[in-house]
Structure formats: C-alpha cells, structure tokens
Design an enzyme around this catalytic site. Structure first.
Site, PDB file in Angstrom:
ATOM      1  N   CYS A  90       0.833  -1.210   0.000  1.00 46.61           N
ATOM      2  CA  CYS A  90       0.000   0.000   0.000  1.00 46.61           C
ATOM      3  C   CYS A  90       0.868   1.261   0.000  1.00 46.61           C
ATOM      4  O   CYS A  90       1.364   1.657  -1.043  1.00 46.61           O
ATOM      5  CB  CYS A  90      -0.987  -0.031   1.172  1.00 46.61           C
ATOM      6  SG  CYS A  90      -2.326   1.188   0.995  1.00 46.61           S
ATOM      7  N   HIS A 100      -3.580  -5.513   0.236  1.00 44.46           N
ATOM      8  CA  HIS A 100      -3.108  -5.826   1.583  1.00 44.46           C
ATOM      9  C   HIS A 100      -3.055  -7.330   1.845  1.00 44.46           C
ATOM     10  O   HIS A 100      -3.950  -7.901   2.485  1.00 44.46           O
ATOM     11  CB  HIS A 100      -4.019  -5.151   2.619  1.00 44.46           C
ATOM     12  CG  HIS A 100      -3.875  -3.669   2.669  1.00 44.46           C
ATOM     13  ND1 HIS A 100      -2.970  -3.032   3.505  1.00 44.46           N
ATOM     14  CD2 HIS A 100      -4.501  -2.687   1.975  1.00 44.46           C
ATOM     15  CE1 HIS A 100      -3.049  -1.726   3.327  1.00 44.46           C
ATOM     16  NE2 HIS A 100      -3.972  -1.490   2.403  1.00 44.46           N
ATOM     17  N   GLU A 113      -1.355  -8.816   3.980  1.00 44.68           N
ATOM     18  CA  GLU A 113      -1.232  -9.087   5.425  1.00 44.68           C
ATOM     19  C   GLU A 113      -2.567  -9.398   6.084  1.00 44.68           C
ATOM     20  O   GLU A 113      -2.606  -9.976   7.175  1.00 44.68           O
ATOM     21  CB  GLU A 113      -0.548  -7.912   6.142  1.00 44.68           C
ATOM     22  CG  GLU A 113      -1.405  -6.679   6.390  1.00 44.68           C
ATOM     23  CD  GLU A 113      -1.481  -5.720   5.211  1.00 44.68           C
ATOM     24  OE1 GLU A 113      -1.922  -4.572   5.415  1.00 44.68           O
ATOM     25  OE2 GLU A 113      -1.093  -6.114   4.084  1.00 44.68           O
TER      26      GLU A 113
END
Length: 237
Positions: free
Chosen positions: A108, A213, A215
C-alpha cells in the site's frame, strides 16, 4: 539453516504518540519462514546504515499518505494525514537498501513510497483527481480480508511468476495511488480502472510492491501467501 531476519517499518499513531504494528505483517513473514522485527523510528544516517547492513530484507508497511513534496507537488486539500518522520526514515533506508541490493517488499503506502522516491508521482486522492467514469471502489469497509475488485497480471512478469495467475481478486484500502510511474519501475498489475496495482524494479534481487493488503488475507488466500513466501525466499538467498 538460519531464518532470514526481516526489518518491518513501524506504523505510527500520532494521536497516541506511539509506534505500533499489525500482526499480519509479522505473522505473514513468520509463516513464510522468516523472522520479522519491527524497526526503530530514526533519521540517524549511521543507524540507518547499520539497519540496512544487518537485516536480510525489509517490509515497507502501509499507513500515512506520502508527502507530495517527495514528488515535487504542493500539498492539496484532498491529501490525507502525513508523517514526516516516516517519510524521512523510509527515504534514507530505501536508498541504502537499493545500494546493498537487499530485498524490499512494499504494501500500500510502500508501493506509493517506492514510486515517489524513484521519480514517479501520485494521485493525492483518487476520487478527486481521476475521471469519475473510470473509477472503481478502492477503499472498502471491514472485513479487510474480503476481496473487492480484480487485478490483471501480464504473463511473464515477476508477479505472474510468483502467483501463477493472470488475474486476482484483491482487497483494497487506499485513496492514493500511482499517477506517473517511475521510469525505474515496471507495472506488473492493473486494476479494472487501469490504476497500477503492483510494481517491480528490474535488475534488483527483489524490489516489489502491491497496492492491496496481503497481510490481511495470507492465511486464506494462496496468492497473498505466495507474495510473502517469495519475499522471504529472496531474503534468504
């Protein structure tokens, strides 16, 4: 065999005057076989050089907007919250990482940072600065593990080699994005509205960044886990 030691750029909460971390960054690295360590926030060049020489790779995390001054523009009213100490540290560290050819993975803000530091520019706010006719939703509501739009990956580029697919469904939580791509970067994925969603730096061991994202979804989404695995693998070489 020693596990790769990977420096993770800290997140900053200016209201609470604190540095913090999302577990997904650390756990994604750990489950891919690395050891994630949150770095100190510093602008000391000597400390930065020590960090760059000590760690096997670096994960540049999400968070604050990039200061437009880094890409030669004035701050517009649509720009979000900035963090000068992050901008300063990450610029110094990124420069050292490139000199040493250490692996760097951006997520990001990390993608936006790489582009800005390498001579590209950003949309300070996508909805305000792009044609309304081309827009798709780039800022979703929770849960952030849910995919909300597709990205297209060109066959034969470094990202395709990692995920093995020509298209992915990804999550999305950002309001800035790449406007002018750095001449030193290669666009390796695009959203349906033609916004660049991933980049790689040719000639480097591993310099890659994604706008989405992983994660938040590496435990349930195989391509997201493969991104962490490829990064950790490069750190171990």
């Amino acid at each position: 065999m020693r596990k790769p030691l990977i420096g993770v750029l800290p997140l900053v909460d200016t209201d609470k005057d604190s540095y913090w971390m999302l577990p997904g960054y650390m756990k994604g690295i750990e489950e891919a076989g690395g050891i994630g360590v949150m770095l100190p926030m510093t602008a000391d060049p000597e400390v930065i050089r020590t960090l760059a020489g000590t760690f096997d790779g670096f994960l540049f995390t999400g968070g604050h907007d990039i200061n437009p001054e880094l890409y030669g523009e004035a701050i517009d009213g649509v720009c979000g919250e900035l963090c000068e100490e992050r901008d300063v540290m990450e610029k110094l560290l990124f420069d050292e990482v490139l000199k040493l050819d250490k692996p760097a993975f951006g997520i990001c803000r990390g993608l936006q940072l790489f582009n800005a530091l390498l001579g590209g520019t950003l949309y300070q706010d996508i909805p305000a600065q792009r044609s309304a006719g081309k827009l798709i939703a780039h800022k979703q509501q929770p849960p952030y593990s849910e995919p909300v739009h597709a990205v297209v990956i060109a066959d034969g580029n470094p990202l395709y080699e990692i995920v093995g697919k020509e298209a992915l469904m990804v999550n999305s939580y950002h309001h800035q994005g790449i406007k002018q791509l750095s001449e030193q970067l290669q666009a390796v994925a695009y959203a349906e509205d033609e916004l660049i969603e991933a980049v790689a730096m040719p000639g480097k061991k591993f310099v890659m960044a994604v706008q989405w994202h992983p994660e938040f979804c590496y435990q349930i989404d195989e391509p997201s886990f493969r991104l962490f695995a490829a990064f950790v693998s490069a750190c171990g070489q």
